[in-house]
Design a protein around this motif. Structure first.
Motif, PDB file in Angstrom:
ATOM      1  N   MET A 201       0.907  -1.260  -0.069  1.00  0.00           N
ATOM      2  CA  MET A 201      -0.025   0.046  -0.241  1.00  0.00           C
ATOM      3  C   MET A 201       0.956   1.240  -0.051  1.00  0.00           C
ATOM      4  N   ARG A 202       0.662   2.357  -1.007  1.00  0.00           N
ATOM      5  CA  ARG A 202       1.602   3.501  -1.001  1.00  0.00           C
ATOM      6  C   ARG A 202       0.378   4.349  -1.110  1.00  0.00           C
ATOM      7  N   CYS A 203       0.901   5.636  -0.678  1.00  0.00           N
ATOM      8  CA  CYS A 203      -0.106   6.656  -0.374  1.00  0.00           C
ATOM      9  C   CYS A 203       0.353   8.054  -0.905  1.00  0.00           C
ATOM     10  N   ASP A 204      -0.308   8.767  -1.775  1.00  0.00           N
ATOM     11  CA  ASP A 204       0.001   9.940  -2.191  1.00  0.00           C
ATOM     12  C   ASP A 204      -1.205  11.220  -1.404  1.00  0.00           C
ATOM     13  N   ALA A 205      -0.604  12.125  -0.590  1.00  0.00           N
ATOM     14  CA  ALA A 205      -1.422  13.215  -0.068  1.00  0.00           C
ATOM     15  C   ALA A 205      -1.632  14.410  -0.859  1.00  0.00           C
ATOM     16  N   ASN A 206      -2.591  14.846  -1.176  1.00  0.00           N
ATOM     17  CA  ASN A 206      -3.014  16.217  -1.821  1.00  0.00           C
ATOM     18  C   ASN A 206      -3.401  17.084  -0.610  1.00  0.00           C
ATOM     19  N   VAL A 207      -2.782  18.207  -0.452  1.00  0.00           N
ATOM     20  CA  VAL A 207      -2.804  19.062   0.628  1.00  0.00           C
ATOM     21  C   VAL A 207      -2.948  20.745   0.092  1.00  0.00           C
ATOM     22  N   GLY A 218      -8.356  25.918  -1.514  1.00  0.00           N
ATOM     23  CA  GLY A 218      -7.115  26.350  -2.399  1.00  0.00           C
ATOM     24  C   GLY A 218      -6.482  25.651  -3.309  1.00  0.00           C
ATOM     25  N   THR A 219      -5.216  26.181  -3.595  1.00  0.00           N
ATOM     26  CA  THR A 219      -4.544  25.260  -4.582  1.00  0.00           C
ATOM     27  C   THR A 219      -3.825  24.235  -4.030  1.00  0.00           C
ATOM     28  N   ARG A 220      -3.686  23.156  -4.475  1.00  0.00           N
ATOM     29  CA  ARG A 220      -3.009  22.059  -3.600  1.00  0.00           C
ATOM     30  C   ARG A 220      -1.640  21.417  -4.239  1.00  0.00           C
ATOM     31  N   CYS A 221      -1.043  20.937  -3.250  1.00  0.00           N
ATOM     32  CA  CYS A 221       0.297  20.181  -3.839  1.00  0.00           C
ATOM     33  C   CYS A 221       0.119  18.662  -3.426  1.00  0.00           C
ATOM     34  N   GLU A 222       0.542  17.646  -4.215  1.00  0.00           N
ATOM     35  CA  GLU A 222       0.504  16.449  -4.041  1.00  0.00           C
ATOM     36  C   GLU A 222       1.954  15.924  -3.569  1.00  0.00           C
ATOM     37  N   ILE A 223       1.785  15.037  -2.555  1.00  0.00           N
ATOM     38  CA  ILE A 223       3.189  14.461  -1.935  1.00  0.00           C
ATOM     39  C   ILE A 223       2.903  13.287  -2.333  1.00  0.00           C
ATOM     40  N   LYS A 224       3.969  12.517  -3.005  1.00  0.00           N
ATOM     41  CA  LYS A 224       4.070  11.243  -3.620  1.00  0.00           C
ATOM     42  C   LYS A 224       4.549  10.346  -2.450  1.00  0.00           C
ATOM     43  N   ASN A 225       4.348   9.037  -2.847  1.00  0.00           N
ATOM     44  CA  ASN A 225       4.766   7.835  -2.276  1.00  0.00           C
ATOM     45  C   ASN A 225       5.220   7.786  -0.780  1.00  0.00           C
ATOM     46  N   LEU A 226       4.146   8.046   0.146  1.00  0.00           N
ATOM     47  CA  LEU A 226       4.216   8.141   1.684  1.00  0.00           C
ATOM     48  C   LEU A 226       4.055   6.648   1.779  1.00  0.00           C
ATOM     49  N   ASN A 227       5.307   5.956   2.645  1.00  0.00           N
ATOM     50  CA  ASN A 227       5.209   4.569   2.649  1.00  0.00           C
ATOM     51  C   ASN A 227       4.998   4.328   4.033  1.00  0.00           C
ATOM     52  N   GLU A 256       1.812  21.559  -7.506  1.00  0.00           N
ATOM     53  CA  GLU A 256       3.146  20.745  -7.998  1.00  0.00           C
ATOM     54  C   GLU A 256       3.161  19.330  -7.222  1.00  0.00           C
ATOM     55  N   THR A 257       4.213  18.598  -7.872  1.00  0.00           N
ATOM     56  CA  THR A 257       4.239  17.217  -7.032  1.00  0.00           C
ATOM     57  C   THR A 257       5.472  17.409  -6.362  1.00  0.00           C
ATOM     58  N   ARG A 258       5.403  16.775  -4.879  1.00  0.00           N
ATOM     59  CA  ARG A 258       6.329  17.054  -4.066  1.00  0.00           C
ATOM     60  C   ARG A 258       6.867  15.682  -3.684  1.00  0.00           C
ATOM     61  N   LEU A 259       8.121  15.572  -2.976  1.00  0.00           N
ATOM     62  CA  LEU A 259       8.708  14.329  -2.295  1.00  0.00           C
ATOM     63  C   LEU A 259       8.914  14.839  -0.807  1.00  0.00           C
ATOM     64  N   TYR A 260       8.478  13.800  -0.074  1.00  0.00           N
ATOM     65  CA  TYR A 260       8.814  14.096   1.281  1.00  0.00           C
ATOM     66  C   TYR A 260      10.247  13.399   1.571  1.00  0.00           C
ATOM     67  N   ASP A 261      11.111  14.149   2.234  1.00  0.00           N
ATOM     68  CA  ASP A 261      12.415  13.669   2.639  1.00  0.00           C
ATOM     69  C   ASP A 261      12.271  13.358   4.123  1.00  0.00           C
ATOM     70  N   ALA A 262      12.294  12.101   4.667  1.00  0.00           N
ATOM     71  CA  ALA A 262      11.975  11.605   5.936  1.00  0.00           C
ATOM     72  C   ALA A 262      13.358  12.182   7.030  1.00  0.00           C
ATOM     73  N   THR A 263      14.344  12.142   6.340  1.00  0.00           N
ATOM     74  CA  THR A 263      15.549  12.561   7.105  1.00  0.00           C
ATOM     75  C   THR A 263      15.640  13.893   7.439  1.00  0.00           C
TER      76      THR A 263
END
Ligand code: ADP
Ligand code: MG
Length: 484
Positions: A201-207, A218-227, A256-263
């Motif tokens: 299961m992988r999740c993209d979050a639109n915020v 408002g305008t959203r961003c999508e954060i990809k591949n939250l695992n 835009e499409t964004r990535l989450y950097d957990a570190t």
């Protein structure tokens, strides 16, 4: 993480919609007979069609279609008799076809609803927009060489269900509750393993953010591949604060499409948002539209298991559980199965406390899942039976359960070995009472002169004298007689 961000100019509210990719439980891929097992040697689960060899044609896997319908029914969603597979065109090294077969305008499942459990015990309905079937891509491996990348196509063509929510979610907690509930449902249904660590299961979050009280989005961003659940929540929180800062400084949000950097615990731009027309979607000419008969859908419906919401309602109705306990038990299938086994054998009230408070409490502390509980349901039944027939008191039973958790032994064996049987012999209890009375003449005098509260003191002394083994009801009764 309440879903409200306090800015310098006032309060902002989060608006969140989730897209979850759930890998379909099936032995073969969506359009080929290649196996889907996790952890196989790279490029071992690849049929010619998955590698996009010239002239190879996709053939739809009926199991994957049933699984999608089953999931749709579990989400109380509309099943579409007619749906269409489209090509979504884009280049990626691990996508040898040069397009992904997905569903665009006509998905297999339409609007549904998923009810989430909030921390305060209430529930909230989140709208499901759609569920469609699509292929997974392969995987690029960069860690094997400093100068080249490798491609593993084992995952290429594996069936995914993309499940899209309405923007009804308002906080990181609600987002996590949504994913948890979705995971529980697909596990009950047996349509997806739901293990985020294994990528099932992988999740993209639109915020997006809006001022509290505002009705427009408002305008959203999508954060990809939250695992993981934790990253999902942290990424949303970070993204919300980032957007508020921009908005309060008079800026605009770029969609835009964004990535989450957990570190670093931050989100970063990945690419500006592509629009549907960028993908040049068109119906895949190699595949006919999918036409489902009502019978096909009806047969799947007949075969649906009892799902968490129904089970919760039944536990409350049939066994008198409160909403909280019922939610905790149904939250995952393994604990519901465990509880079902226990409650079918013993009193429901005892079953509930011993499963939720006592067993779950100990498992949580040990950080062990119910599946690997050292005490089986049958063994817990054995322990509860000993309480029911007055062999041991509830208090002693807690110690016995501790020992069961450590040793995996049956309750009976532990009670025998350690001589923990409750003393119900009234003669023996009466003797202990006589001794306590004889040892405490001044307390007896006080009690007789009206200090009723001292009764508890005498009960305590007798219990202590018995090593906790005297039957409390018998002690109460005999003590009353002896003192009055
Ligand atoms: P796309 O096809 O571009 O991904 P969708 O309309 O399918 O866009 O929406 C994708 C996800 O974004 C859905 O889960 C939806 O609920 C969510 N969403 C749409 N608008 C907003 C918004 N303004 N704020 C937050 N989430 C949104
Ligand atoms: Mg999308």
């Amino acid at each position: 993480m309440t879903g409200i961000v306090k800015g310098n100019t006032g309060e902002w509210e989060m608006v969140i919609g989730l897209e979850v990719h759930a890998q379909v439980l099936s032995n073969a891929k969506l359009f080929s007979g290649a196996p889907t097992d996790f952890g196989a040697e790279p490029n071992h689960n690849v049929a010619l069609v998955d590698a996009a060899m010239p002239g190879m044609l996709p053939v739809i896997n009926e199991v994957c279609v049933s699984q999608a319908v089953r999931t749709g029914l579990g989400l109380r969603a509309r099943i579409n008799n007619h749906s269409v597979f489209d090509r979504k065109n884009y280049f990626y090294p691990d996508l040898p076809q040069g397009y992904q077969i997905s569903q665009y305008l006509d998905p297999i499942v339409g609007e549904g609803v998923l009810s989430i459990e909030l921390e305060d015990g209430t529930t909230k309905d989140i709208g499901i927009t759609r569920l469609h079937l699509e292929q997974d891509a392969g995987k690029s491996l960069h860690e094997h060489s400093p100068t080249s990348s490798f491609i593993d196509l084992n995952r290429a063509g594996v069936a995914l269900m993309e499940i899209v929510s309405e923007p009804d979610i308002r906080s990181p907690e609600e987002a996590a509750a949504y994913v948890k509930k979705l995971r529980a449902i697909v596990r009950y249904l047996g349509t997806c393993g739901g293990d985020m660590e294994k990528g099932q299961m992988r999740c993209d979050a639109n915020v997006s953010m809006r001022r509290v009280g505002e009705t427009e989005f408002g305008t959203r961003c999508e954060i990809k591949n939250l695992n993981s659940m934790r990253f999902l929540q942290k990424a949303i929180q970070y993204e919300a604060e980032r957007q508020v800062e921009i908005l309060e400084n008079g800026g605009e949000i770029d969609q835009e499409t964004r990535l989450y950097d957990a570190t670093a615990d931050e989100t970063r731009t990945m690419r500006s948002k592509e629009d549907a027309h960028d993908y040049r979607y068109f119906p895949d000419p190699d595949l006919l539209p999918l036409e489902l008969t009502d019978d096909f859908i009806e047969n799947i419906k007949k075969d649906l298991p009892e799902l968490p919401d129904e089970k919760k309602a039944r536990y409350m109705e049939q066994y008198g559980l409160n909403a909280y306990d019922a939610s905790v038990i149904v939250a995952d299938k393994a604990s519901a199965d465990y509880f079902d086994e226990v409650v079918s054998e013993v009193d429901a009230r005892l079953a509930t406390t011993w499963v939720t408070a006592e067993l779950f409490g100990r498992l949580n502390k040990m950080e062990v899942s119910i599946e690997s509980s050292p005490v089986s349901a049958a063994q817990l039944v054995g322990l509860i039976r000993l309480i029911e027939d007055n062999t041991i008191s509830g208090k002693i039973a807690k110690d016995v359960l501790d020992k069961m958790m450590e040793s995996g032994k049956d309750a009976n064996a532990i009670v025998e070995e350690q001589g923990l049987k409750q003393v119900t012999d009234t003669g023996a209890i009466a003797e202990m009472i006589d001794k306590v009375i004889a040892d405490n003449p001044d307390k007896v005098a006080e009690y007789k002169s009206g200090k009723d509260k001292l009764f508890g003191f005498f009960v305590g002394q007798v219990m202590k004298a018995s090593g906790g083994k005297a039957n409390p009801a018998a002690v109460n009764e005999l003590l009353k007689k002896a003192l009055d």
